[in-house]
Scaffold this motif. Structure first.
Motif, PDB file in Angstrom:
ATOM      1  N   ILE A 181     -52.436  98.891 -36.556  1.00 57.44           N
ATOM      2  CA  ILE A 181     -52.335  98.205 -35.267  1.00 57.44           C
ATOM      3  C   ILE A 181     -50.948  97.584 -35.145  1.00 57.44           C
ATOM      4  O   ILE A 181     -50.550  96.774 -35.988  1.00 57.44           O
ATOM      5  CB  ILE A 181     -53.428  97.131 -35.140  1.00 57.44           C
ATOM      6  CG1 ILE A 181     -54.813  97.786 -35.195  1.00 57.44           C
ATOM      7  CG2 ILE A 181     -53.265  96.354 -33.842  1.00 57.44           C
ATOM      8  CD1 ILE A 181     -55.953  96.795 -35.224  1.00 57.44           C
ATOM      9  N   PRO A 182     -50.197  97.911 -34.105  1.00 62.84           N
ATOM     10  CA  PRO A 182     -48.870  97.325 -33.929  1.00 62.84           C
ATOM     11  C   PRO A 182     -48.944  96.001 -33.160  1.00 62.84           C
ATOM     12  O   PRO A 182     -49.962  95.668 -32.542  1.00 62.84           O
ATOM     13  CB  PRO A 182     -48.118  98.387 -33.132  1.00 62.84           C
ATOM     14  CG  PRO A 182     -49.188  99.044 -32.320  1.00 62.84           C
ATOM     15  CD  PRO A 182     -50.444  99.010 -33.137  1.00 62.84           C
ATOM     16  N   ALA A 183     -47.849  95.263 -33.185  1.00 63.38           N
ATOM     17  CA  ALA A 183     -47.722  94.004 -32.447  1.00 63.38           C
ATOM     18  C   ALA A 183     -46.335  93.946 -31.833  1.00 63.38           C
ATOM     19  O   ALA A 183     -45.355  94.446 -32.415  1.00 63.38           O
ATOM     20  CB  ALA A 183     -47.973  92.817 -33.355  1.00 63.38           C
ATOM     21  N   THR A 184     -46.260  93.364 -30.651  1.00 61.31           N
ATOM     22  CA  THR A 184     -44.976  93.212 -29.955  1.00 61.31           C
ATOM     23  C   THR A 184     -44.696  91.739 -29.724  1.00 61.31           C
ATOM     24  O   THR A 184     -45.608  90.896 -29.770  1.00 61.31           O
ATOM     25  CB  THR A 184     -44.987  93.961 -28.614  1.00 61.31           C
ATOM     26  OG1 THR A 184     -46.031  93.432 -27.785  1.00 61.31           O
ATOM     27  CG2 THR A 184     -45.212  95.452 -28.830  1.00 61.31           C
ATOM     28  N   LEU A 185     -43.419  91.402 -29.423  1.00 66.35           N
ATOM     29  CA  LEU A 185     -42.980  90.019 -29.237  1.00 66.35           C
ATOM     30  C   LEU A 185     -42.360  89.848 -27.855  1.00 66.35           C
ATOM     31  O   LEU A 185     -41.683  90.741 -27.343  1.00 66.35           O
ATOM     32  CB  LEU A 185     -41.954  89.641 -30.312  1.00 66.35           C
ATOM     33  CG  LEU A 185     -42.398  89.771 -31.773  1.00 66.35           C
ATOM     34  CD1 LEU A 185     -41.229  89.454 -32.701  1.00 66.35           C
ATOM     35  CD2 LEU A 185     -43.593  88.870 -32.061  1.00 66.35           C
ATOM     36  N   SER A 186     -42.593  88.679 -27.291  1.00 62.85           N
ATOM     37  CA  SER A 186     -41.934  88.276 -26.048  1.00 62.85           C
ATOM     38  C   SER A 186     -41.730  86.763 -26.103  1.00 62.85           C
ATOM     39  O   SER A 186     -42.361  86.065 -26.915  1.00 62.85           O
ATOM     40  CB  SER A 186     -42.766  88.684 -24.820  1.00 62.85           C
ATOM     41  OG  SER A 186     -44.047  88.098 -24.874  1.00 62.85           O
ATOM     42  N   PHE A 187     -40.863  86.219 -25.232  1.00 59.98           N
ATOM     43  CA  PHE A 187     -40.483  84.800 -25.329  1.00 59.98           C
ATOM     44  C   PHE A 187     -40.525  84.147 -23.953  1.00 59.98           C
ATOM     45  O   PHE A 187     -39.496  83.763 -23.380  1.00 59.98           O
ATOM     46  CB  PHE A 187     -39.089  84.680 -25.955  1.00 59.98           C
ATOM     47  CG  PHE A 187     -38.982  85.321 -27.306  1.00 59.98           C
ATOM     48  CD1 PHE A 187     -39.295  84.610 -28.451  1.00 59.98           C
ATOM     49  CD2 PHE A 187     -38.585  86.649 -27.440  1.00 59.98           C
ATOM     50  CE1 PHE A 187     -39.215  85.205 -29.705  1.00 59.98           C
ATOM     51  CE2 PHE A 187     -38.495  87.245 -28.685  1.00 59.98           C
ATOM     52  CZ  PHE A 187     -38.814  86.526 -29.819  1.00 59.98           C
ATOM     53  N   PRO A 188     -41.713  83.987 -23.381  1.00 62.73           N
ATOM     54  CA  PRO A 188     -41.818  83.277 -22.107  1.00 62.73           C
ATOM     55  C   PRO A 188     -41.918  81.763 -22.342  1.00 62.73           C
ATOM     56  O   PRO A 188     -42.246  81.304 -23.435  1.00 62.73           O
ATOM     57  CB  PRO A 188     -43.119  83.829 -21.517  1.00 62.73           C
ATOM     58  CG  PRO A 188     -43.954  84.137 -22.710  1.00 62.73           C
ATOM     59  CD  PRO A 188     -43.004  84.571 -23.797  1.00 62.73           C
ATOM     60  N   ASP A 189     -41.652  81.008 -21.300  1.00 63.99           N
ATOM     61  CA  ASP A 189     -41.820  79.546 -21.356  1.00 63.99           C
ATOM     62  C   ASP A 189     -43.257  79.250 -20.910  1.00 63.99           C
ATOM     63  O   ASP A 189     -43.535  79.089 -19.721  1.00 63.99           O
ATOM     64  CB  ASP A 189     -40.806  78.858 -20.461  1.00 63.99           C
ATOM     65  CG  ASP A 189     -40.862  77.333 -20.580  1.00 63.99           C
ATOM     66  OD1 ASP A 189     -41.641  76.825 -21.423  1.00 63.99           O
ATOM     67  OD2 ASP A 189     -40.145  76.660 -19.830  1.00 63.99           O
ATOM     68  N   VAL A 190     -44.165  79.197 -21.880  1.00 60.14           N
ATOM     69  CA  VAL A 190     -45.595  79.083 -21.563  1.00 60.14           C
ATOM     70  C   VAL A 190     -45.930  77.699 -21.017  1.00 60.14           C
ATOM     71  O   VAL A 190     -46.655  77.561 -20.024  1.00 60.14           O
ATOM     72  CB  VAL A 190     -46.437  79.404 -22.816  1.00 60.14           C
ATOM     73  CG1 VAL A 190     -47.919  79.221 -22.517  1.00 60.14           C
ATOM     74  CG2 VAL A 190     -46.171  80.829 -23.290  1.00 60.14           C
ATOM     75  N   ASN A 191     -45.432  76.626 -21.642  1.00 62.48           N
ATOM     76  CA  ASN A 191     -45.798  75.272 -21.235  1.00 62.48           C
ATOM     77  C   ASN A 191     -44.812  74.654 -20.251  1.00 62.48           C
ATOM     78  O   ASN A 191     -44.981  73.508 -19.815  1.00 62.48           O
ATOM     79  CB  ASN A 191     -45.936  74.364 -22.463  1.00 62.48           C
ATOM     80  CG  ASN A 191     -44.681  74.377 -23.319  1.00 62.48           C
ATOM     81  OD1 ASN A 191     -43.676  74.992 -22.960  1.00 62.48           O
ATOM     82  ND2 ASN A 191     -44.740  73.705 -24.458  1.00 62.48           N
ATOM     83  N   GLY A 192     -43.780  75.379 -19.896  1.00 67.82           N
ATOM     84  CA  GLY A 192     -42.849  74.899 -18.881  1.00 67.82           C
ATOM     85  C   GLY A 192     -41.944  73.767 -19.312  1.00 67.82           C
ATOM     86  O   GLY A 192     -41.516  72.977 -18.456  1.00 67.82           O
ATOM     87  N   ASP A 193     -41.607  73.665 -20.587  1.00 66.28           N
ATOM     88  CA  ASP A 193     -40.721  72.590 -21.056  1.00 66.28           C
ATOM     89  C   ASP A 193     -39.269  73.039 -21.133  1.00 66.28           C
ATOM     90  O   ASP A 193     -38.399  72.296 -21.638  1.00 66.28           O
ATOM     91  CB  ASP A 193     -41.168  72.085 -22.428  1.00 66.28           C
ATOM     92  CG  ASP A 193     -41.158  73.178 -23.485  1.00 66.28           C
ATOM     93  OD1 ASP A 193     -40.896  74.345 -23.120  1.00 66.28           O
ATOM     94  OD2 ASP A 193     -41.442  72.898 -24.660  1.00 66.28           O
ATOM     95  N   GLY A 194     -38.960  74.203 -20.677  1.00 67.76           N
ATOM     96  CA  GLY A 194     -37.592  74.694 -20.666  1.00 67.76           C
ATOM     97  C   GLY A 194     -37.174  75.397 -21.941  1.00 67.76           C
ATOM     98  O   GLY A 194     -36.025  75.843 -22.031  1.00 67.76           O
ATOM     99  N   LYS A 195     -38.032  75.519 -22.892  1.00 67.78           N
ATOM    100  CA  LYS A 195     -37.703  76.212 -24.141  1.00 67.78           C
ATOM    101  C   LYS A 195     -38.593  77.452 -24.279  1.00 67.78           C
ATOM    102  O   LYS A 195     -39.807  77.368 -24.050  1.00 67.78           O
ATOM    103  CB  LYS A 195     -37.913  75.282 -25.351  1.00 67.78           C
ATOM    104  CG  LYS A 195     -36.960  74.088 -25.370  1.00 67.78           C
ATOM    105  CD  LYS A 195     -37.112  73.293 -26.633  1.00 67.78           C
ATOM    106  CE  LYS A 195     -38.445  72.541 -26.713  1.00 67.78           C
ATOM    107  NZ  LYS A 195     -38.542  71.461 -25.719  1.00 67.78           N
ATOM    108  N   PRO A 196     -38.007  78.595 -24.659  1.00 66.85           N
ATOM    109  CA  PRO A 196     -38.824  79.808 -24.796  1.00 66.85           C
ATOM    110  C   PRO A 196     -39.782  79.690 -25.967  1.00 66.85           C
ATOM    111  O   PRO A 196     -39.418  79.240 -27.045  1.00 66.85           O
ATOM    112  CB  PRO A 196     -37.806  80.917 -25.010  1.00 66.85           C
ATOM    113  CG  PRO A 196     -36.497  80.250 -25.280  1.00 66.85           C
ATOM    114  CD  PRO A 196     -36.589  78.821 -24.924  1.00 66.85           C
ATOM    115  N   ASP A 197     -41.026  80.105 -25.719  1.00 63.30           N
ATOM    116  CA  ASP A 197     -42.055  80.101 -26.757  1.00 63.30           C
ATOM    117  C   ASP A 197     -42.221  81.516 -27.320  1.00 63.30           C
ATOM    118  O   ASP A 197     -41.755  82.500 -26.742  1.00 63.30           O
ATOM    119  CB  ASP A 197     -43.376  79.601 -26.188  1.00 63.30           C
ATOM    120  CG  ASP A 197     -43.255  78.191 -25.628  1.00 63.30           C
ATOM    121  OD1 ASP A 197     -42.696  77.324 -26.319  1.00 63.30           O
ATOM    122  OD2 ASP A 197     -43.717  77.977 -24.475  1.00 63.30           O
ATOM    123  N   LEU A 198     -42.894  81.570 -28.448  1.00 66.86           N
ATOM    124  CA  LEU A 198     -43.110  82.863 -29.115  1.00 66.86           C
ATOM    125  C   LEU A 198     -44.492  83.387 -28.739  1.00 66.86           C
ATOM    126  O   LEU A 198     -45.508  82.750 -29.057  1.00 66.86           O
ATOM    127  CB  LEU A 198     -42.992  82.709 -30.635  1.00 66.86           C
ATOM    128  CG  LEU A 198     -43.305  83.953 -31.466  1.00 66.86           C
ATOM    129  CD1 LEU A 198     -42.361  85.095 -31.131  1.00 66.86           C
ATOM    130  CD2 LEU A 198     -43.288  83.628 -32.950  1.00 66.86           C
TER     131      LEU A 198
END
Length: 224
Positions: A181-198
């Motif tokens: 099973i593969p996995a991919t990564l993205s870096f959206p700002d989930v909580n909206g604090d201005g820092k990209p999350d994993l």
């Protein structure tokens, strides 16, 4: 001598003729009278009356094999239907087609998905990308399926004693074929604090799962 011959000779009585009634009887028995040929009247194609001979009787059967012309009064003997195949033959063909279809539906999609993942992610399943997550400039990230355990490596572009390579354990998979099973990564700002999350997306079949680690400015943590 003549007298002896006359005395010893056998003498028979001769009948002059048959009686009149016997003569008439034998005369009627010896005569043959051919039956009179009766004439038959028929209608020809032009509607005229013609005289024909009586039909002769025969034991042979004759069949009219000329094709039927539509719109005319001509008829022909119906042809016997050709014997077809037994119904079980067609049922067997349907069962074979069903088995082939189910086998293809069951085996081909997983085999195609495995081939595609092998071509894109290799083995072990690996996904790599670069991103600037405000830790130490642009860093290199690797998502790795290590025998069923999804791991993420954060490798800084410029390592230092304060900024070393970090390892994040995301999830341990226990399903059959978990190491594929593969996995991919993205870096959206989930909580909206201005820092990209994993954000880690585990591509487990048709229902992928999503795991999020939040950015505290230095590392990624499960929650703030």
């Amino acid at each position: 001598m003549r007298e002896q011959r006359g005395i010893n000779a056998n003498t028979f009585k001769r009948r002059a003729s048959l009686p009149p009634e016997d003569t008439a009887y034998f005369a009627s028995r010896s005569r043959y009278t051919a039956p009179a040929a009766h004439a038959y009247v028929d209608i020809d194609e032009e509607g005229r009356e013609v005289y024909t001979r009586p039909p002769t009787r025969t034991s042979a059967r004759r069949y009219d094999l000329t094709p039927i012309r539509h719109g005319t009064g001509e008829q022909r003997t119906a042809e016997l239907p050709r014997p077809g195949k037994h119904q079980l033959f067609y049922i067997g063909i349907c069962l074979v087609i069903m088995v082939v279809f189910l086998t293809a539906y069951t085996l081909i999609p997983p085999a195609f998905q495995k081939w595609q993942d092998e071509r894109v992610y290799g083995y072990p399943r690996t996904f790599q990308t670069d991103a600037n997550v405000v830790h130490a400039g642009t860093e290199h990230f690797i998502a790795l399926n290590n025998h069923g355990t999804i791991e993420v490596l954060e490798i800084p572009g410029y390592p230092s004693p304060a900024n070393q390579t970090r390892l994040y354990i995301i999830v341990r998979l226990s399903s059959q074929g978990a190491d594929l099973i593969p996995a991919t990564l993205s870096f959206p700002d989930v909580n909206g604090d201005g820092k990209p999350d994993l954000q880690v997306t585990v591509l487990d079949g048709a229902n992928p799962s999503v795991w999020v680690l939040f950015n505290n400015g230095t590392i990624f943590v499960p929650k703030l």
